[in-house]
Design an enzyme around this catalytic site. Structure first.
Site, PDB file in Angstrom:
ATOM      1  N   ASN A 177     -21.147  44.047  -6.899  1.00 46.57           N
ATOM      2  CA  ASN A 177     -22.425  43.736  -7.555  1.00 46.57           C
ATOM      3  C   ASN A 177     -22.454  42.385  -8.279  1.00 46.57           C
ATOM      4  O   ASN A 177     -23.525  41.803  -8.437  1.00 46.57           O
ATOM      5  CB  ASN A 177     -22.841  44.875  -8.499  1.00 46.57           C
ATOM      6  CG  ASN A 177     -21.852  45.108  -9.621  1.00 46.57           C
ATOM      7  OD1 ASN A 177     -20.680  44.774  -9.513  1.00 46.57           O
ATOM      8  ND2 ASN A 177     -22.332  45.691 -10.695  1.00 46.57           N
ATOM      9  N   GLU A 274     -12.447  48.522 -15.409  1.00 46.70           N
ATOM     10  CA  GLU A 274     -13.865  48.284 -15.743  1.00 46.70           C
ATOM     11  C   GLU A 274     -14.672  49.162 -14.795  1.00 46.70           C
ATOM     12  O   GLU A 274     -14.877  48.810 -13.627  1.00 46.70           O
ATOM     13  CB  GLU A 274     -14.219  46.801 -15.521  1.00 46.70           C
ATOM     14  CG  GLU A 274     -13.484  45.838 -16.432  1.00 46.70           C
ATOM     15  CD  GLU A 274     -14.065  45.796 -17.846  1.00 46.70           C
ATOM     16  OE1 GLU A 274     -15.126  46.381 -18.072  1.00 46.70           O
ATOM     17  OE2 GLU A 274     -13.422  45.195 -18.712  1.00 46.70           O
ATOM     18  N   CYS A 308     -23.323  47.914 -13.788  1.00 50.82           N
ATOM     19  CA  CYS A 308     -22.507  48.993 -14.365  1.00 50.82           C
ATOM     20  C   CYS A 308     -23.015  49.457 -15.729  1.00 50.82           C
ATOM     21  O   CYS A 308     -22.979  50.634 -16.032  1.00 50.82           O
ATOM     22  CB  CYS A 308     -21.071  48.531 -14.485  1.00 50.82           C
ATOM     23  SG  CYS A 308     -20.909  46.980 -15.401  1.00 50.82           S
ATOM     24  N   GLU A 488     -12.685  42.715 -20.791  1.00 51.90           N
ATOM     25  CA  GLU A 488     -12.832  41.384 -20.222  1.00 51.90           C
ATOM     26  C   GLU A 488     -13.610  40.550 -21.240  1.00 51.90           C
ATOM     27  O   GLU A 488     -14.378  41.084 -22.047  1.00 51.90           O
ATOM     28  CB  GLU A 488     -13.561  41.443 -18.872  1.00 51.90           C
ATOM     29  CG  GLU A 488     -12.632  42.060 -17.847  1.00 51.90           C
ATOM     30  CD  GLU A 488     -13.106  42.048 -16.414  1.00 51.90           C
ATOM     31  OE1 GLU A 488     -14.318  42.092 -16.173  1.00 51.90           O
ATOM     32  OE2 GLU A 488     -12.230  42.029 -15.527  1.00 51.90           O
TER      33      GLU A 488
HETATM   34  N1  LIG Z   1     -17.417  48.124 -15.918  1.00 52.84           N
HETATM   35  C1  LIG Z   1     -17.631  47.033 -15.211  1.00 52.84           C
HETATM   36  O1  LIG Z   1     -17.409  45.916 -15.662  1.00 52.84           O
HETATM   37  C2  LIG Z   1     -18.193  47.139 -13.813  1.00 52.84           C
HETATM   38  C3  LIG Z   1     -18.723  45.989 -13.210  1.00 52.84           C
HETATM   39  C4  LIG Z   1     -19.241  46.095 -11.922  1.00 52.84           C
HETATM   40  C5  LIG Z   1     -19.246  47.322 -11.256  1.00 52.84           C
HETATM   41  N2  LIG Z   1     -18.733  48.417 -11.864  1.00 52.84           N
HETATM   42  C6  LIG Z   1     -18.769  49.731 -11.171  1.00 52.84           C
HETATM   43  O2  LIG Z   1     -18.403  49.570  -9.815  1.00 52.84           O
HETATM   44  C7  LIG Z   1     -19.011  50.581  -9.018  1.00 52.84           C
HETATM   45  C8  LIG Z   1     -19.643  49.943  -7.804  1.00 52.84           C
HETATM   46  O3  LIG Z   1     -18.727  49.168  -7.129  1.00 52.84           O
HETATM   47  P1  LIG Z   1     -18.030  49.598  -5.765  1.00 52.84           P
HETATM   48  O4  LIG Z   1     -18.938  50.497  -5.006  1.00 52.84           O
HETATM   49  O5  LIG Z   1     -17.545  48.358  -5.130  1.00 52.84           O
HETATM   50  O6  LIG Z   1     -16.790  50.454  -6.301  1.00 52.84           O
HETATM   51  P2  LIG Z   1     -15.555  51.029  -5.483  1.00 52.84           P
HETATM   52  O7  LIG Z   1     -14.724  51.782  -6.458  1.00 52.84           O
HETATM   53  O8  LIG Z   1     -15.993  51.717  -4.262  1.00 52.84           O
HETATM   54  O9  LIG Z   1     -14.774  49.722  -4.962  1.00 52.84           O
HETATM   55  C9  LIG Z   1     -14.344  48.724  -5.856  1.00 52.84           C
HETATM   56  C10 LIG Z   1     -13.206  47.953  -5.216  1.00 52.84           C
HETATM   57  O10 LIG Z   1     -12.074  48.803  -5.039  1.00 52.84           O
HETATM   58  C11 LIG Z   1     -11.596  48.718  -3.706  1.00 52.84           C
HETATM   59  N3  LIG Z   1     -10.987  50.006  -3.376  1.00 52.84           N
HETATM   60  C12 LIG Z   1     -11.619  51.121  -2.897  1.00 52.84           C
HETATM   61  N4  LIG Z   1     -10.721  52.131  -2.776  1.00 52.84           N
HETATM   62  C13 LIG Z   1      -9.517  51.636  -3.187  1.00 52.84           C
HETATM   63  C14 LIG Z   1      -8.208  52.195  -3.300  1.00 52.84           C
HETATM   64  N5  LIG Z   1      -7.933  53.467  -2.982  1.00 52.84           N
HETATM   65  N6  LIG Z   1      -7.209  51.408  -3.761  1.00 52.84           N
HETATM   66  C15 LIG Z   1      -7.443  50.122  -4.120  1.00 52.84           C
HETATM   67  N7  LIG Z   1      -8.658  49.538  -4.028  1.00 52.84           N
HETATM   68  C16 LIG Z   1      -9.691  50.290  -3.581  1.00 52.84           C
HETATM   69  C17 LIG Z   1     -12.837  48.355  -2.905  1.00 52.84           C
HETATM   70  O11 LIG Z   1     -12.496  47.796  -1.662  1.00 52.84           O
HETATM   71  C18 LIG Z   1     -13.519  47.370  -3.841  1.00 52.84           C
HETATM   72  O12 LIG Z   1     -12.931  46.098  -3.755  1.00 52.84           O
HETATM   73  C19 LIG Z   1     -20.025  51.247  -9.924  1.00 52.84           C
HETATM   74  O13 LIG Z   1     -19.520  52.484 -10.361  1.00 52.84           O
HETATM   75  C20 LIG Z   1     -20.161  50.270 -11.085  1.00 52.84           C
HETATM   76  O14 LIG Z   1     -20.597  50.855 -12.268  1.00 52.84           O
HETATM   77  C21 LIG Z   1     -18.195  48.346 -13.110  1.00 52.84           C
HETATM   78  N1  LIG Z   2     -23.020  41.012 -16.276  1.00 54.15           N
HETATM   79  C1  LIG Z   2     -21.956  41.905 -16.555  1.00 54.15           C
HETATM   80  C2  LIG Z   2     -22.156  43.289 -16.093  1.00 54.15           C
HETATM   81  C3  LIG Z   2     -21.357  43.632 -14.927  1.00 54.15           C
HETATM   82  C4  LIG Z   2     -21.546  45.074 -14.579  1.00 54.15           C
HETATM   83  O1  LIG Z   2     -21.898  45.501 -13.466  1.00 54.15           O
END
Ligand SMILES: NC(=O)c1ccc[n+]([C@@H]2O[C@H](COP(=O)([O-])OP(=O)(O)OC[C@H]3O[C@@H](n4cnc5c(N)ncnc54)[C@H](O)[C@@H]3O)[C@@H](O)[C@H]2O)c1
Ligand SMILES: NCCCC=O
Length: 513
Positions: A177, A274, A308, A488
């Site tokens: 995202n 995160e 997120c 972060e």
């Molecule tokens: N807290 C934060 O700062 C933050 C920021 C952005 C997104 N998010 C969260 O991310 C989620 C959406 O992102 P997504 O769909 O890409 O998440 P995801 O968990 O499906 O994937 C995230 C990353 O992990 C990798 N991955 C997947 N399975 C793995 C494994 N078993 N071992 C190692 N790596 C693996 C993926 O290829 C990708 O690069 C939402 O829940 C969102 O809230 C959190």
């Molecule tokens: N702009 C920071 C928020 C990232 C979460 O998805």
């Protein structure tokens, strides 16, 4: 159709090429891994993944998922870079980060355009993400030279001191995202502390991390200091399990975060997680309504709701509920959906078809459970024929929601606002905290005592008072509860990318037995 094959030394060509690009023209042909200061094909692969342009539904790249051998080569290469980089002074590291920040600023429009093509967010927003990216590099450049230990006087003239030292090769794993921002928010503090980093973007958004890698190289980072490996879960696992990886910083979903932690635990590696959220936004009757409505829009519809920390449980005090709903619907109607590269678009497509279906599924189940779809929540086909296979939907406002509904309990990660009403402060606090998540929260009120009282009681990593989704890099960002741990941004993140050595210095004789 434009075929883009950009090599590291062609950044200016890249800039002009990207600036001239429009939706529906980009195809990426060059290698997508980055190792030793150049783009490379992976040495081995464990399958392929397709990356899309969400605006049109076109495939823009087919990437080879890096296998165990490629991951090992990337780690070895980063270890070499770590040797020299970790010996540099903070000022020397700062110079590289500052030059990289300057280049990001200079290439802001090109990077934002690329991000928009690969992710689907409006270019208006993508530019803001680029700003919070170079700001992060500048911020940690500023801290690099001031990292220092302590001197502690001991009896008899002896003394001790502490040294803040880097960890080694750190792995960054990103979500789709905020592809460029996540790569910057992880690498800037890591490099400032003297570490090397291997970054694995989401396979949905492989492109912009490579632009960052090229920028670091041009800014003077030693080859291998910032490597990029592409791939999905299997590649991520190879990285987490590699014995020479010192730390993993992960951004993504809670279930994947749990797996990352498990793998890291086996290697006794520190992790930063995160993760996702289902954040509350509390709007009291004494708020400035206009700001509260704008806050709710930013908290729900930024990046098509794929954020997120979005405040998707909007608690509104009963006395102003009708007024609030009327205003928020009026504002939502005005959101321009469509080609994300157009200057006045504020809502682009969702990341891909399965995700769009998933979000629409949440709306269907909300209806079944008794919620009212007051506005939107439907697939959307823009009039421009080239966008007809894109992944668009109308932003959705749900009313008559209750705390037990799926749309109120689970992270939807789409443009869906659930409105709930409340009577008083005590009640709303209890309901706001009744969740497994704890990433963020917001409160709108003009009562200063109430604002701070509520902020203190919300179980979250970030609480916004009278605004939402603002991300200054000076402030730490991260979660409570299942939204993760570690931070972060902010000064504190230095602690997550370094370790403390204590040195004891004897000034007298050694006492024998
Ligand atoms: N807290 C934060 O700062 C933050 C920021 C952005 C997104 N998010 C969260 O991310 C989620 C959406 O992102 P997504 O769909 O890409 O998440 P995801 O968990 O499906 O994937 C995230 C990353 O992990 C990798 N991955 C997947 N399975 C793995 C494994 N078993 N071992 C190692 N790596 C693996 C993926 O290829 C990708 O690069 C939402 O829940 C969102 O809230 C959190
Ligand atoms: N702009 C920071 C928020 C990232 C979460 O998805």
């Amino acid at each position: 159709m434009f075929l883009c094959a950009v090599r590291p030394r062609q950044a200016s060509l890249f800039r002009s090429v990207v600036a001239a690009m429009s939706t529906g023209t980009f195809v990426l042909l060059q290698p997508l891994n980055y190792r030793g200061g150049v783009r490379v094909e992976p040495a081995d692969s464990c399958g392929t993944e397709k990356a899309f342009e969400p605006a049109t539904g076109r495939v823009i790249a087919t990437l080879q998922c890096s296998g165990e051998k490629e991951v090992d080569l990337a780690v070895k290469n980063s270890m070499l870079a770590f040797k020299s980089w970790s010996q540099k002074s903070g000022m020397e590291r700062a110079q590289v980060l500052l030059e990289a920040a300057r280049m990001i600023k200079e290439q802001k429009d090109a990077i934002a355009t690329m991000e928009t093509i690969n992710n689907g967010k409006s270019v208006f927003e993508a530019r803001q993400d680029v700003d919070t990216s170079w700001q992060c590099l500048e911020y940690y450049a500023g801290l690099a030279a001031s990292m220092a230990g302590e001197h502690i006087q001991l009896p008899g003239g002896s003394f001790g001191y502490t040294r803040r030292e880097p960890l080694g090769v750190c792995v960054g794993i990103g979500a789709w995202n905020y592809p460029f921002q996540i790569a910057c928010w992880k690498s800037a503090p890591a490099l400032a502390c003297g570490n090397a980093m291997i970054f694995k973007p989401s396979p949905f958004t492989p492109v912009s991390a490579l632009l960052l890698a090229e920028i670091y190289t041009k800014a003077g980072a030693p080859p291998g200091l910032f490597n990029v490996v592409q791939g999905g879960a299997a590649t991520g696992q190879f990285l987490c399990q590699h014995p020479d990886v010192a730390k993993v910083s992960f951004t993504g979903s809670v279930p994947t975060g749990a797996k990352i932690m498990e793998m890291s635990a086996k290697g006794i590696k520190p992790v930063t997680l995160e993760l996702g959220g289902k954040s509350p936004l509390i709007i009291f009757e004494d708020c400035t309504l206009e700001n509260a409505v704008k806050g709710a829009m930013v908290a729900n519809f930024l990046s098509q709701g794929q954020v997120c920390c979005n405040g998707t449980r909007v608690f509104v005090q009963k006395t102003i509920l009708d007024k609030f709903i009327k205003e928020v619907v009026e504002q939502t109607e005005k959101i321009k959906i469509g080609d994300p590269l157009l200057e006045d678009t504020r809502m682009g497509p969702l990341i891909n078809e399965p995700h769009l279906e998933r979000v629409l599924g949440f709306i269907k189940s909300a209806k079944k459970q008794g919620a009212t779809v007051l506005y939107g929540g439907k697939p959307y086909v823009p009039t421009d024929p080239k966008l007809k296979h894109g992944f668009y939907m109308t932003p959705c406002i749900l009313t008559d929601c209750t705390d037990d509904m799926t749309c109120v309990r689970e992270e939807i990660f789409g443009p869906v606002m659930s409105i709930l009403s409340f009577e008083n402060e005590e009640e709303v606090l209890e309901r706001a905290n009744d969740t497994i998540y704890g990433l963020a929260a917001g409160v709108f009120t003009r009562n200063i005592q109430r604002a701070h009282r509520v902020a203190a009681q919300l179980q979250v990593g970030t609480c916004y008072i009278n605004n939402y989704n603002v991300s200054p890099v000076e402030l730490p960002f991260g979660g409570y509860k299942k939204s993760g741990f570690g931070r972060e941004n902010g000064r504190v993140t230095i602690e997550y990318y370094s370790q403390l050595k204590t040195v004891y210095v004897e000034m007298g004789d050694v006492e024998s037995f």
